[in-house]
Design a protein around this motif. Sequence first.
Motif, PDB file in Angstrom:
ATOM      1  N   UNK A  86       8.464   7.910   4.630  1.00 42.59           N
ATOM      2  CA  UNK A  86       9.323   8.693   3.736  1.00 42.59           C
ATOM      3  C   UNK A  86       9.431  10.110   4.287  1.00 42.59           C
ATOM      4  N   UNK A  87      10.631  10.475   4.706  1.00 45.52           N
ATOM      5  CA  UNK A  87      10.784  11.805   5.289  1.00 45.52           C
ATOM      6  C   UNK A  87      11.925  12.585   4.629  1.00 45.52           C
ATOM      7  N   UNK A  88      12.280  13.679   5.255  1.00 45.65           N
ATOM      8  CA  UNK A  88      13.116  14.700   4.605  1.00 45.65           C
ATOM      9  C   UNK A  88      14.334  15.060   5.449  1.00 45.65           C
ATOM     10  N   UNK A  89      15.362  15.563   4.779  1.00 50.44           N
ATOM     11  CA  UNK A  89      16.543  16.067   5.505  1.00 50.44           C
ATOM     12  C   UNK A  89      16.249  17.377   6.236  1.00 50.44           C
ATOM     13  N   UNK A  90      15.111  18.026   5.894  1.00 52.57           N
ATOM     14  CA  UNK A  90      14.828  19.342   6.498  1.00 52.57           C
ATOM     15  C   UNK A  90      14.574  19.250   7.997  1.00 52.57           C
ATOM     16  N   UNK A  91      14.285  18.040   8.500  1.00 52.04           N
ATOM     17  CA  UNK A  91      14.050  17.889   9.945  1.00 52.04           C
ATOM     18  C   UNK A  91      15.306  18.230  10.750  1.00 52.04           C
ATOM     19  N   UNK A 106       0.291  15.935   7.656  1.00 51.59           N
ATOM     20  CA  UNK A 106       1.593  15.359   8.006  1.00 51.59           C
ATOM     21  C   UNK A 106       1.628  14.817   9.438  1.00 51.59           C
ATOM     22  N   UNK A 107       0.910  15.504  10.352  1.00 53.32           N
ATOM     23  CA  UNK A 107       0.946  15.052  11.750  1.00 53.32           C
ATOM     24  C   UNK A 107      -0.271  14.169  12.054  1.00 53.32           C
ATOM     25  N   UNK A 126       0.862  -1.178   0.000  1.00 59.50           N
ATOM     26  CA  UNK A 126       0.000   0.000   0.000  1.00 59.50           C
ATOM     27  C   UNK A 126       0.901   1.230   0.000  1.00 59.50           C
ATOM     28  N   UNK A 127       0.718   2.067  -1.014  1.00 61.14           N
ATOM     29  CA  UNK A 127       1.480   3.308  -1.115  1.00 61.14           C
ATOM     30  C   UNK A 127       0.527   4.459  -0.817  1.00 61.14           C
ATOM     31  N   UNK A 128       0.938   5.410   0.031  1.00 62.20           N
ATOM     32  CA  UNK A 128       0.128   6.626   0.208  1.00 62.20           C
ATOM     33  C   UNK A 128       0.803   7.759  -0.560  1.00 62.20           C
ATOM     34  N   UNK A 129      -0.004   8.635  -1.151  1.00 59.64           N
ATOM     35  CA  UNK A 129       0.569   9.773  -1.882  1.00 59.64           C
ATOM     36  C   UNK A 129       1.223   9.374  -3.195  1.00 59.64           C
ATOM     37  N   UNK A 130       0.735   8.289  -3.773  1.00 63.34           N
ATOM     38  CA  UNK A 130       1.360   7.760  -5.003  1.00 63.34           C
ATOM     39  C   UNK A 130       0.946   8.459  -6.280  1.00 63.34           C
ATOM     40  N   UNK A 131       0.221   9.583  -6.163  1.00 62.98           N
ATOM     41  CA  UNK A 131      -0.069  10.376  -7.367  1.00 62.98           C
ATOM     42  C   UNK A 131       0.732  11.678  -7.359  1.00 62.98           C
ATOM     43  N   UNK A 132       1.567  11.868  -6.347  1.00 60.17           N
ATOM     44  CA  UNK A 132       2.406  13.065  -6.268  1.00 60.17           C
ATOM     45  C   UNK A 132       3.705  12.847  -7.026  1.00 60.17           C
ATOM     46  N   UNK A 133       4.615  13.772  -6.857  1.00 58.74           N
ATOM     47  CA  UNK A 133       5.883  13.729  -7.602  1.00 58.74           C
ATOM     48  C   UNK A 133       6.676  12.437  -7.311  1.00 58.74           C
ATOM     49  N   UNK A 134       7.114  12.271  -6.078  1.00 64.65           N
ATOM     50  CA  UNK A 134       7.978  11.114  -5.790  1.00 64.65           C
ATOM     51  C   UNK A 134       7.151   9.837  -5.754  1.00 64.65           C
ATOM     52  N   UNK A 149       2.407  10.271   1.424  1.00 64.75           N
ATOM     53  CA  UNK A 149       1.397  11.338   1.424  1.00 64.75           C
ATOM     54  C   UNK A 149       1.762  12.439   2.413  1.00 64.75           C
ATOM     55  N   UNK A 150       1.789  13.666   1.916  1.00 74.28           N
ATOM     56  CA  UNK A 150       2.129  14.804   2.771  1.00 74.28           C
ATOM     57  C   UNK A 150       1.844  16.087   2.017  1.00 74.28           C
ATOM     58  N   UNK A 151       1.718  17.163   2.767  1.00 73.86           N
ATOM     59  CA  UNK A 151       1.882  18.498   2.189  1.00 73.86           C
ATOM     60  C   UNK A 151       3.389  18.711   2.164  1.00 73.86           C
TER      61      UNK A 151
END
Length: 356
Positions: free
Chosen positions: A134-139, A103-104, A4-12, A84-86
Amino acid sequence: MTILVTGGAGFIGSNFVLDWLSHAVTRDEPVVNLDALTYAGNLQNLASLQGDARHTFVKGDIGDRQLLDALLAQHRPRAVVHFAAESHVDRSIHGPGAFMKTNVEGTFTLLEAVRGHWSALDDVAKAAFRFHHVSTDEVYGSLAPDAPAFTETHTYEPNSPYSASKAASDHLVRAWHHTYGLPVVTTNCSNNYGPYHFPEKLIPLMIVNALAGKPLPIYGDGQQVRDWLYVSDHCSGIRAVLAGGRLGETYNIGGWNEKTNKEIVLTVCALLDELRPSAQGPYSRLITYVTDRPGHDRRYAIDARKIESELGWRPAETFETGIRKTVQWYLSNADWVANVQSGGYRDWLNTNYKTR
Ligand code: NAD
Ligand code: DAU
């Protein structure tokens, strides 16, 4: 076996679904793709999968517990990959509420639904199950010019509403592992670029604006540094961690490719000069320095040695090969570009750029 993928219609997410269903090792394993189709979700990204029984698209929100329970019961996935995220920092500055909600709270609801599903599995299925966040280096916050790159043990110092919301989601995922034993892995990745990147982000915005003869808005002095990774390399990194990452661990994914924003924009301009020259002269004539992003992080850089030493992952693309492919993709996909420039997109450009 299904994922199951969430946010699978976005860019990544869409790149990941396409990559998963074409890669030799994973292509026989179906994907259920749950996406709310916000402004950033686009079924056109998945047009090549139309009629493909391995891909089931479900329009819905990760905050909808009933829907999640029904999907998990129906498809019984052996893994969840959570994209899936903003995702846009500037939008989080103008309107942080949606970031907290998806996101939260959304990640919390998803974790609870997945925990319910996972707890009822037999011991073998329980041990094999994975929740990949799936997260980000911005944290990790912002680096001084000469500071070493972010490792997985770097302190969390998020500076924008977006990065704070992603940091919160990382903490929830960690806690669900430590408290409930949910088998999680987390990846923190640097800036992606490539096909299907929504033109609110730096690289596609510059390509699209340049082709339209519009200003190329560089925030502040343009000396901010990002570590750019071609999106298919992010997808292969996620596959590697999903398959072999140690439970409860985080893995940084990055391109070993630090560039200033000014360098990025000049590279895009030079490629367009070569591939689609303008009668008005070099595209760099359109560069315009505008008011900086509030709280703008100065530098991100990823130390990707852990994923390399444990799992043998390294990026396949260099920046030179990846950025050329990217510019060529935008030149060959004018319809996709035209279709995403809706009224909502124009409203966003007004909100973010008009008073800069
Ligand atoms: P994106 O904005 O392009 O796509 C997000 C997708 O999530 C969209 O399809 C959207 O419709 C969907 N979505 C949003 N809210 C939802 C909800 N409540 N329920 C269901 N679906 C919802 O984002 P992206 O750039 O593809 O990023 C994907 C993930 O990767 C995010 O978690 C982001 O934090 C992370 N990430 C992105 C980058 C990057 O450079 N873009 C780098 C590192 C990590
Ligand atoms: O580091 C990973 C993150 O990269 C992801 O978690 C985010 O989801 C993703 O959006 C991206 O965040 P950034 O803020 O780094 O990306 P963005 O493309 O918005 O901006 C890249 C840099 O370019 C940043 O320093 C801001 C600058 N910029 C951006 C825009 C849109 C400009 O100078 N002008 C612009 O118009």
